[in-house]
Design a protein around this motif. Structure first.
Motif, PDB file in Angstrom:
ATOM      1  N   ILE A  35       0.829  -1.205   0.000  1.00 14.84           N
ATOM      2  CA  ILE A  35       0.000   0.000   0.000  1.00 14.84           C
ATOM      3  C   ILE A  35       0.863   1.255   0.000  1.00 14.84           C
ATOM      4  N   GLU A  36       2.095   1.144   0.505  1.00 13.43           N
ATOM      5  CA  GLU A  36       2.985   2.304   0.511  1.00 13.43           C
ATOM      6  C   GLU A  36       3.339   2.729  -0.915  1.00 13.43           C
ATOM      7  N   SER A  37       3.533   1.758  -1.818  1.00 13.46           N
ATOM      8  CA  SER A  37       3.856   2.108  -3.210  1.00 13.46           C
ATOM      9  C   SER A  37       2.662   2.764  -3.892  1.00 13.46           C
ATOM     10  N   VAL A  38       1.450   2.336  -3.520  1.00 11.78           N
ATOM     11  CA  VAL A  38       0.243   2.958  -4.069  1.00 11.78           C
ATOM     12  C   VAL A  38       0.127   4.390  -3.569  1.00 11.78           C
ATOM     13  N   GLN A  39       0.341   4.575  -2.285  1.00  9.87           N
ATOM     14  CA  GLN A  39       0.255   5.909  -1.701  1.00  9.87           C
ATOM     15  C   GLN A  39       1.288   6.840  -2.304  1.00  9.87           C
ATOM     16  N   ALA A  40       2.505   6.320  -2.568  1.00  8.44           N
ATOM     17  CA  ALA A  40       3.553   7.143  -3.170  1.00  8.44           C
ATOM     18  C   ALA A  40       3.151   7.615  -4.562  1.00  8.44           C
ATOM     19  N   ALA A  41       2.499   6.726  -5.333  1.00  6.01           N
ATOM     20  CA  ALA A  41       2.030   7.100  -6.674  1.00  6.01           C
ATOM     21  C   ALA A  41       0.979   8.192  -6.588  1.00  6.01           C
ATOM     22  N   PHE A  42       0.083   8.100  -5.615  1.00  7.44           N
ATOM     23  CA  PHE A  42      -0.958   9.119  -5.455  1.00  7.44           C
ATOM     24  C   PHE A  42      -0.388  10.414  -4.878  1.00  7.44           C
ATOM     25  N   ASP A  43       0.632  10.307  -4.049  1.00  6.42           N
ATOM     26  CA  ASP A  43       1.274  11.519  -3.539  1.00  6.42           C
ATOM     27  C   ASP A  43       1.839  12.357  -4.675  1.00  6.42           C
ATOM     28  N   GLU A  44       2.314  11.673  -5.714  1.00  2.00           N
ATOM     29  CA  GLU A  44       2.940  12.374  -6.840  1.00  2.00           C
ATOM     30  C   GLU A  44       1.951  12.714  -7.941  1.00  2.00           C
ATOM     31  N   HIS A  45       0.979  11.834  -8.188  1.00  2.00           N
ATOM     32  CA  HIS A  45       0.089  12.006  -9.347  1.00  2.00           C
ATOM     33  C   HIS A  45      -1.386  11.972  -8.976  1.00  2.00           C
ATOM     34  N   GLY A  46      -1.715  12.053  -7.698  1.00  2.00           N
ATOM     35  CA  GLY A  46      -3.070  11.800  -7.227  1.00  2.00           C
ATOM     36  C   GLY A  46      -4.179  12.499  -7.976  1.00  2.00           C
ATOM     37  N   ASP A  47      -3.998  13.767  -8.300  1.00  6.01           N
ATOM     38  CA  ASP A  47      -5.062  14.526  -8.954  1.00  6.01           C
ATOM     39  C   ASP A  47      -5.306  14.070 -10.389  1.00  6.01           C
ATOM     40  N   ASP A  48      -4.351  13.316 -10.960  1.00  4.51           N
ATOM     41  CA  ASP A  48      -4.474  12.872 -12.346  1.00  4.51           C
ATOM     42  C   ASP A  48      -4.824  11.389 -12.476  1.00  4.51           C
ATOM     43  N   ILE A  49      -4.908  10.665 -11.373  1.00  2.02           N
ATOM     44  CA  ILE A  49      -5.177   9.228 -11.428  1.00  2.02           C
ATOM     45  C   ILE A  49      -6.688   8.994 -11.439  1.00  2.02           C
ATOM     46  N   ALA A  50      -7.176   8.435 -12.540  1.00  2.00           N
ATOM     47  CA  ALA A  50      -8.614   8.222 -12.701  1.00  2.00           C
ATOM     48  C   ALA A  50      -9.108   7.025 -11.902  1.00  2.00           C
ATOM     49  N   CYS A  51      -8.291   5.969 -11.827  1.00  2.00           N
ATOM     50  CA  CYS A  51      -8.775   4.755 -11.192  1.00  2.00           C
ATOM     51  C   CYS A  51      -7.630   3.850 -10.784  1.00  2.00           C
ATOM     52  N   ILE A  52      -7.950   2.918  -9.923  1.00  3.02           N
ATOM     53  CA  ILE A  52      -7.078   1.790  -9.599  1.00  3.02           C
ATOM     54  C   ILE A  52      -7.759   0.535 -10.123  1.00  3.02           C
ATOM     55  N   ILE A  53      -7.045  -0.268 -10.907  1.00  2.00           N
ATOM     56  CA  ILE A  53      -7.552  -1.548 -11.388  1.00  2.00           C
ATOM     57  C   ILE A  53      -6.712  -2.647 -10.743  1.00  2.00           C
ATOM     58  N   VAL A  54      -7.366  -3.581 -10.070  1.00  2.00           N
ATOM     59  CA  VAL A  54      -6.619  -4.595  -9.329  1.00  2.00           C
ATOM     60  C   VAL A  54      -7.386  -5.906  -9.290  1.00  2.00           C
ATOM     61  N   GLU A  55      -6.669  -7.018  -9.360  1.00  2.00           N
ATOM     62  CA  GLU A  55      -7.235  -8.304  -9.001  1.00  2.00           C
ATOM     63  C   GLU A  55      -7.205  -8.374  -7.477  1.00  2.00           C
ATOM     64  N   PRO A  56      -8.335  -8.464  -6.814  1.00  2.00           N
ATOM     65  CA  PRO A  56      -8.325  -8.477  -5.345  1.00  2.00           C
ATOM     66  C   PRO A  56      -7.578  -9.676  -4.766  1.00  2.00           C
ATOM     67  N   VAL A  57      -7.587 -10.782  -5.479  1.00  2.00           N
ATOM     68  CA  VAL A  57      -6.666 -11.893  -5.233  1.00  2.00           C
ATOM     69  C   VAL A  57      -5.894 -12.070  -6.529  1.00  2.00           C
ATOM     70  N   ALA A  58      -4.607 -11.824  -6.493  1.00  2.00           N
ATOM     71  CA  ALA A  58      -3.822 -11.921  -7.721  1.00  2.00           C
ATOM     72  C   ALA A  58      -3.794 -13.366  -8.194  1.00  2.00           C
ATOM     73  N   GLY A  59      -4.247 -13.594  -9.415  1.00  2.00           N
ATOM     74  CA  GLY A  59      -4.270 -14.946  -9.958  1.00  2.00           C
ATOM     75  C   GLY A  59      -3.395 -15.098 -11.176  1.00  2.00           C
ATOM     76  N   ASN A  60      -2.663 -14.051 -11.520  1.00  2.00           N
ATOM     77  CA  ASN A  60      -1.795 -14.082 -12.692  1.00  2.00           C
ATOM     78  C   ASN A  60      -0.321 -14.034 -12.347  1.00  2.00           C
ATOM     79  N   MET A  61      -0.019 -14.239 -11.071  1.00  2.00           N
ATOM     80  CA  MET A  61       1.364 -14.520 -10.651  1.00  2.00           C
ATOM     81  C   MET A  61       1.270 -15.643  -9.621  1.00  2.00           C
ATOM     82  N   ASN A  62       0.496 -16.667 -10.023  1.00  2.60           N
ATOM     83  CA  ASN A  62       0.015 -17.731  -9.164  1.00  2.60           C
ATOM     84  C   ASN A  62      -1.087 -17.153  -8.278  1.00  2.60           C
TER      85      ASN A  62
END
Length: 280
Positions: A35-62
């Motif tokens: 979550i820290e890496s997500v927060q860092a991205a929003f700290d820098e670009h937050g006003d321009d980020i339209a959405c977060i897209i995520v697999e709630p359980v990642a199934g594409n790296m096992n």
């Protein structure tokens, strides 16, 4: 998609070929379960980020479930910056609970994407979400969306039959129990023969990792596993008549058809294969 984890990881490509740089530059990739890496991205670009897209359980790296607080953190960040939270539940939909990962983990996204699981395996997809977003879709809004197979009667009939089946009380109990037994059985068989392995389980999804790490929770750990041992295990299981996903970055799934007898036979086959793999 590849940077976030997908089946294409098998080929070792660092990014997805065919996507123009002009498109890719509008996408930020952050670490799953960090979550820290997500927060860092929003700290820098937050006003321009339209959405977060995520697999709630990642199934594409096992299979990598969310660590405690990760999905809740995404929801909080999106609320703070007025961004849309989108759950890709193509894999988790109906597999980790009747209401998907959002029900299992108690975090509500703004939009949800579902794949062929909603059509009983037939070629169909669906998306849904909050009214204030979906009213922008035609005919109530200006965004046009349609497809050649949209509402295909065969797919809809299969989907209705599947949804009727999973509505039965207690259906998931045995599936989830058998998934846990299967994953733990394979892990214990590996350990019996001195092969390092850890497992992840989320409902009817499971992942086996050839590693001595106690718990695999991110992309870096998943891609550091012993792929040679996995390949030997995969081909050994094929010879035993058990077909697993052919890549170590793919999650496994258990269905109602996999009863306890099939689970026991699979664990016994794994034990025989590990006896051979241990001597490679």
């Amino acid at each position: 998609m590849v940077k976030a984890g997908s089946g294409a990881l098998t080929f070792g490509v660092p990014s997805s070929p065919g996507v123009p740089e002009d498109f890719a530059k509008h996408t930020l990739t952050v670490d799953f379960n960090n979550i820290e890496s997500v927060q860092a991205a929003f700290d820098e670009h937050g006003d321009d980020i339209a959405c977060i897209i995520v697999e709630p359980v990642a199934g594409n790296m096992n299979c990598i479930p969310p660590v405690e607080g990760f999905l809740e953190g995404l929801r909080s960040i999106c609320d703070k910056y007025n961004s849309v939270l989108i759950f890709d539940e193509v894999m988790t939909g109906f597999r980790v609970s009747r209401g998907g990962a959002q029900e299992r983990y108690g975090v509500m996204p703004d939009l949800t994407c579902l794949g062929k699981v909603i059509g009983g395996g037939m070629p169909v997809g669906a998306f849904g979400g909050k009214k204030d977003i979906l009213t922008h879709i035609a005919p109530t809004g200006p965004i046009y969306q349609a497809g050649t197979l949209s509402g295909n009667p065969v797919a809809m009939a299969a989907g209705l039959a599947a949804l009727t089946q999973i509505a039965q009380n207690g259906l998931y109990d045995s599936i989830f129990e058998n998934t846990q037994i299967l994953a733990e059985g394979i892990r214990d068989a590996a350990h019996k023969h001195g092969i390092p392995m850890t497992i992840n389980v989320a409902g009817s999804m499971f992942g086996i990792f050839f590693t001595d790490v106690d718990k695999v929770v991110n992309y870096q750990q998943a891609t550091s596993c012993n792929t040679e041992q996995f390949n030997a295990f995969y081909h050994g299981m094929l010879e035993e008549g058990v077909y697993l996903a052919p890549a170590s970055f793919e999650a496994g799934f258990v269905s109602k058809a996999h009863d306890i007898e099939i689970v026991k036979v699979t664990i016994e086959a794994a034990d025989r294969v590990f006896a051979k793999v241990a001597h490679l």
